[in-house]
Enzyme design. Structure first.
Site, PDB file in Angstrom:
ATOM      1  CE  LYS A  80      35.206  11.520 -17.220  1.00  0.00           C
ATOM      2  NZ  LYS A  80      34.752  10.984 -18.520  1.00  0.00           N
ATOM      3  CG  HIS A 129      11.351  12.829  -2.319  1.00  0.00           C
ATOM      4  ND1 HIS A 129      11.155  12.144  -3.513  1.00  0.00           N
ATOM      5  CD2 HIS A 129      12.034  11.976  -1.499  1.00  0.00           C
ATOM      6  CE1 HIS A 129      11.704  10.943  -3.408  1.00  0.00           C
ATOM      7  NE2 HIS A 129      12.239  10.819  -2.208  1.00  0.00           N
TER       8      HIS A 129
HETATM    9  N1   CP Z   1      12.353   7.804   0.977  1.00  0.00           N
HETATM   10  C1   CP Z   1      13.467   7.959   0.237  1.00  0.00           C
HETATM   11  O1   CP Z   1      13.599   8.911  -0.563  1.00  0.00           O
HETATM   12  O2   CP Z   1      14.390   6.977   0.439  1.00  0.00           O
HETATM   13  P1   CP Z   1      15.787   6.868  -0.325  1.00  0.00           P
HETATM   14  O3   CP Z   1      16.604   8.062   0.085  1.00  0.00           O
HETATM   15  O4   CP Z   1      16.380   5.567   0.093  1.00  0.00           O
HETATM   16  O5   CP Z   1      15.495   6.928  -1.801  1.00  0.00           O
END
Ligand code: CP
Length: 308
Positions: A80, A129
């Site tokens: 939204k 990540h």
């Molecule tokens: N390795 C990893 O980040 O997998 P997903 O995208 O499934 O979380």
């Protein structure tokens, strides 16, 4: 209170401590089963995930805590028009810790500025990540028993691959690490990673597109997916999608103690026949992700004073 936005937010000592805690959790699961009683983890996933979201949720459940959240932006008020800042402000009223994935690079950092509880970057665009890197480090430690004196091959999409960027940043802090960067020229490691990490830290590295030629050197082969979702056009993706396919033939000249890793999901860059090779560790790696996320949840809650 501390957040985890990038791998380098943690010192080498803190990473060692997290790995040691994860090892203790693996060996003494029962000891930790009520550690987070009454605590809540929010998983805010604005981008798809299987491993990261579910391993975070399993991790909190195995610590005795509860989970809430959403798995796609369309089921949240982001659809939204609500901003990341407002979403986080709200969620930090409901949860003790937040894991967030977002397609925009830097979104978890914005969130951390507005949050009253620890924010964990569960992947932001092509940037970083860090919990995958903790997963990778635990896997390296369990398989090799060390973080130094390793030749690490990174193969696939090294340009958009955030897991690769985070892993390079982490491994640059150990000694006698050699990187073998295996990618087509167009998908090579971004210049800022080369300049600010590989070159700045004086790391030994080579770039190649010949996987078989370098295979005998490798202690670790870290395969990655060519990520359709990061390309601007389908034609570009199709050009590179099968650039590297690891099969049993290509492993013939590999070391007997090679460790084959992949953050997953895979598409077809590792054939399923390789799964039966004892050197294939990518499914164990995914399991390690749950243990290291348990260690991280405990640690961040302790640092924030929410756990004693
Ligand atoms: N390795 C990893 O980040 O997998 P997903 O995208 O499934 O979380």
């Amino acid at each position: 209170m501390r957040h985890l936005l990038d791998t380098t937010d943690l010192s080498v000592k803190e990473i060692d401590d997290l790995v040691a805690l994860a090892m203790d959790i693996i060996e003494n699961k029962q000891k930790y089963s009520h550690m987070c009683d009454g605590k809540k983890l929010a998983t805010l996933f604005f981008e798809p995930s299987t491993r990261t979201r579910l391993s975070f949720e399993a991790a909190m459940m195995e610590l005795g805590g509860n989970v809430l959240g959403f798995s796609e932006a369309s089921s949240s008020s982001a659809s939204k028009g609500e901003s990341v800042s407002d979403t986080i402000k709200m969620v930090s009223c409901y949860a003790d810790i937040i894991a967030m994935r977002h397609p925009l690079e830097g979104a978890p950092r914005v969130a951390s500025c507005k949050s009253d509880v620890p924010v964990i970057n569960a992947g932001d665009g092509g940037h970083s990540h860090p919990t995958q890197t903790l997963t990778d480090l635990l896997t390296v430690f369990r398989e090799k028993g060390r973080f130094d004196n390793l030749t690490i091959g990174l193969c696939g999409d090294l340009k958009f691959g955030r897991t690769v960027h985070s892993l390079i940043k982490a491994m640059c802090r150990y000694s006698n690490i050699k990187f073998v960067l295996i990618a087509p020229k167009e998908l090579s490691v971004p210049d800022y990673i080369k300049t600010n990490y590989l070159e700045e830290k004086g790391m030994e590295y080579i770039e190649t597109d010949d996987m078989e030629a370098v295979m005998p050197q490798l202690d670790i082969l870290y395969m990655t997916r060519i990520q359709r979702e990061r390309f601007f056009s389908e034609d570009e993706y199709l050009k590179y999608k099968d650039a590297f396919i690891l099969d049993t033939d290509k492993l013939q000249n590999a070391k007997a103690d090679l460790t084959i890793m992949h953050p997953l999901p895979r598409v077809n860059e590792i054939t399923t026949a390789v799964d039966d090779d004892p050197r294939a560790k990518y499914f164990v790696q995914a399991l390690n992700g749950k243990f290291v996320r348990m260690a991280l949840i405990i640690t961040l809650l302790k640092w924030g004073g929410a756990l004693s």
